[in-house]
Design an enzyme around this catalytic site. Sequence first.
Site, PDB file in Angstrom:
ATOM      1  N   PRO A 155       0.817  -1.212   0.000  1.00  8.95           N
ATOM      2  CA  PRO A 155       0.000   0.000   0.000  1.00  8.95           C
ATOM      3  C   PRO A 155       0.852   1.265   0.000  1.00  8.95           C
ATOM      4  O   PRO A 155       1.916   1.327   0.621  1.00  8.95           O
ATOM      5  CB  PRO A 155      -0.795  -0.091   1.301  1.00  8.95           C
ATOM      6  N   TYR A 156       0.339   2.244  -0.705  1.00 10.92           N
ATOM      7  CA  TYR A 156       0.931   3.578  -0.725  1.00 10.92           C
ATOM      8  C   TYR A 156      -0.199   4.555  -0.416  1.00 10.92           C
ATOM      9  O   TYR A 156      -1.197   4.598  -1.135  1.00 10.92           O
ATOM     10  CB  TYR A 156       1.537   3.868  -2.102  1.00 10.92           C
TER      11      TYR A 156
END
Length: 67
Positions: free
Chosen positions: A2-3
């Site tokens: 995830p970003y």
Amino acid sequence: MPYVNIKITREGTTPAQKAELIKGTTELLARVLDKDPATTFVVIDEVGLEDWGVGGLPVAEYRKMQD
């Protein structure tokens, strides 16, 4: 991996507040989506008030209308 990109207005957010945002966001993704904190990236961008708009107005003008 995830970003998460958090954008906030540049108004004196402290390093401790930013650290809390990073920690809380990472914990939320781990709890809700079972994402590995070691591969979770959180980026905080501070944006000048003159570069942020809401309701068709720069944020400073918008806030004045809310008072």
